[in-house]
Design a protein around this motif. Structure first.
Motif, PDB file in Angstrom:
ATOM      1  N   GLY A   1      42.520  -3.073  -1.765  1.00 53.91           N
ATOM      2  CA  GLY A   1      42.871  -3.055  -3.176  1.00 53.91           C
ATOM      3  C   GLY A   1      42.087  -3.990  -4.070  1.00 53.91           C
ATOM      4  O   GLY A   1      42.272  -3.983  -5.291  1.00 53.91           O
ATOM      5  N   ASP A   2      41.191  -4.799  -3.488  1.00 57.05           N
ATOM      6  CA  ASP A   2      40.379  -5.688  -4.320  1.00 57.05           C
ATOM      7  C   ASP A   2      38.936  -5.813  -3.832  1.00 57.05           C
ATOM      8  O   ASP A   2      38.240  -6.746  -4.189  1.00 57.05           O
ATOM      9  CB  ASP A   2      41.029  -7.066  -4.447  1.00 57.05           C
ATOM     10  CG  ASP A   2      41.201  -7.793  -3.125  1.00 57.05           C
ATOM     11  OD1 ASP A   2      40.612  -7.365  -2.105  1.00 57.05           O
ATOM     12  OD2 ASP A   2      41.945  -8.783  -3.097  1.00 57.05           O
TER      13      ASP A   2
ATOM     14  N   VAL B   1      36.860  -8.040  -6.286  1.00 58.76           N
ATOM     15  CA  VAL B   1      37.233  -8.049  -7.695  1.00 58.76           C
ATOM     16  C   VAL B   1      37.733  -9.450  -8.055  1.00 58.76           C
ATOM     17  O   VAL B   1      38.623  -9.995  -7.394  1.00 58.76           O
ATOM     18  CB  VAL B   1      38.311  -6.987  -8.000  1.00 58.76           C
ATOM     19  CG1 VAL B   1      38.714  -7.036  -9.461  1.00 58.76           C
ATOM     20  CG2 VAL B   1      37.799  -5.601  -7.622  1.00 58.76           C
ATOM     21  N   ALA B   2      37.156 -10.029  -9.089  1.00 60.97           N
ATOM     22  CA  ALA B   2      37.488 -11.397  -9.505  1.00 60.97           C
ATOM     23  C   ALA B   2      38.931 -11.482  -9.998  1.00 60.97           C
ATOM     24  O   ALA B   2      39.458 -10.548 -10.604  1.00 60.97           O
ATOM     25  CB  ALA B   2      36.540 -11.849 -10.623  1.00 60.97           C
TER      26      ALA B   2
ATOM     27  N   GLN C   1      35.480   3.787 -15.034  1.00 58.47           N
ATOM     28  CA  GLN C   1      36.048   4.743 -15.987  1.00 58.47           C
ATOM     29  C   GLN C   1      36.538   4.044 -17.264  1.00 58.47           C
ATOM     30  O   GLN C   1      37.558   4.398 -17.838  1.00 58.47           O
ATOM     31  CB  GLN C   1      37.181   5.541 -15.350  1.00 58.47           C
ATOM     32  CG  GLN C   1      36.743   6.342 -14.144  1.00 58.47           C
ATOM     33  CD  GLN C   1      37.841   7.204 -13.593  1.00 58.47           C
ATOM     34  OE1 GLN C   1      38.425   8.003 -14.329  1.00 58.47           O
ATOM     35  NE2 GLN C   1      38.118   7.060 -12.307  1.00 58.47           N
ATOM     36  N   GLY C   2      35.832   2.987 -17.672  1.00 56.83           N
ATOM     37  CA  GLY C   2      36.178   2.252 -18.883  1.00 56.83           C
ATOM     38  C   GLY C   2      37.310   1.262 -18.736  1.00 56.83           C
ATOM     39  O   GLY C   2      37.652   0.562 -19.677  1.00 56.83           O
ATOM     40  N   ALA C   3      37.903   1.176 -17.557  1.00 53.93           N
ATOM     41  CA  ALA C   3      39.049   0.284 -17.342  1.00 53.93           C
ATOM     42  C   ALA C   3      38.637  -0.962 -16.564  1.00 53.93           C
ATOM     43  O   ALA C   3      37.862  -0.879 -15.611  1.00 53.93           O
ATOM     44  CB  ALA C   3      40.149   1.011 -16.577  1.00 53.93           C
ATOM     45  N   ASP C   4      39.185  -2.101 -16.968  1.00 50.62           N
ATOM     46  CA  ASP C   4      39.010  -3.337 -16.217  1.00 50.62           C
ATOM     47  C   ASP C   4      39.826  -3.202 -14.929  1.00 50.62           C
ATOM     48  O   ASP C   4      41.042  -3.006 -14.970  1.00 50.62           O
ATOM     49  CB  ASP C   4      39.500  -4.527 -17.047  1.00 50.62           C
ATOM     50  CG  ASP C   4      39.331  -5.833 -16.304  1.00 50.62           C
ATOM     51  OD1 ASP C   4      40.192  -6.131 -15.445  1.00 50.62           O
ATOM     52  OD2 ASP C   4      38.369  -6.557 -16.577  1.00 50.62           O
ATOM     53  N   VAL C   5      39.165  -3.279 -13.785  1.00 57.89           N
ATOM     54  CA  VAL C   5      39.800  -3.028 -12.495  1.00 57.89           C
ATOM     55  C   VAL C   5      40.903  -4.048 -12.199  1.00 57.89           C
ATOM     56  O   VAL C   5      41.982  -3.682 -11.730  1.00 57.89           O
ATOM     57  CB  VAL C   5      38.745  -2.994 -11.372  1.00 57.89           C
ATOM     58  CG1 VAL C   5      39.385  -2.984 -10.000  1.00 57.89           C
ATOM     59  CG2 VAL C   5      37.841  -1.788 -11.548  1.00 57.89           C
ATOM     60  N   ALA C   6      40.655  -5.321 -12.477  1.00 61.10           N
ATOM     61  CA  ALA C   6      41.671  -6.351 -12.221  1.00 61.10           C
ATOM     62  C   ALA C   6      42.929  -6.053 -13.033  1.00 61.10           C
ATOM     63  O   ALA C   6      44.048  -6.083 -12.503  1.00 61.10           O
ATOM     64  CB  ALA C   6      41.126  -7.734 -12.549  1.00 61.10           C
TER      65      ALA C   6
END
Length: 139
Positions: A11-12, A31-32, A80-85
């Motif tokens: 998940g990260d 992912v930070a 897709q334009g979204a911040d993953v965190a």
């Protein structure tokens, strides 16, 4: 830098290919600012599935911040334009990593909201943070 997501580890974490990097390098990314459940933990597989739904085989905007002790690049990632965190925390698929969030009050607010709404892993009575899970497994 713009990269292609090749695979999702959990998940990260992601594996990406970045054409702008020297020799069109494949990088392992973490992912930070978040920490997702380990795959064997409750919600571990769901967290991985949520990240895969957002990023698998997509272009990702990657901003590398540092290297971690496992040799992965720690990065802010957008798919897709979204911040993953933010997406993972909002969906209740990750914790804000204590000591690693760089003053991003948005992430803290998203986690509080997910907790209040009992979203994702917060539906559990007492979810075990992944850093506690890893510590218990290492003993």
């Amino acid at each position: 830098m713009l990269c292609w997501v090749l695979s999702v580890g959990d998940g990260d974490s992601l594996k990406v290919r970045c054409p702008q990097a020297p020799h069109e390098r494949t990088l392992r990314l973490r992912v930070a600012e978040i920490d997702a459940p380990e795959l064997r933990q409750a919600f571990g597989r769901k967290s991985r599935q949520a990240l895969a739904a957002l990023c698998q085989r997509q272009r990702a905007q990657v901003e590398i911040r540092e290297q971690d002790v496992y040799g992965r690049s720690v990065a802010r990632v957008r798919c897709q334009g979204a911040d993953v965190a933010q997406a993972q925390v909002r969906a209740g698929m990750a914790w804000v990593a204590p000591g690693y969030a760089r003053g991003d009050g948005d992430l803290q607010a998203l986690e509080r909201q997910a907790r209040r709404q009992r979203t994702g892993l917060w539906a559990q009575a007492r979810p075990t943070p992944p850093w506690v899970y890893r510590h218990r497994r290492s003993r």
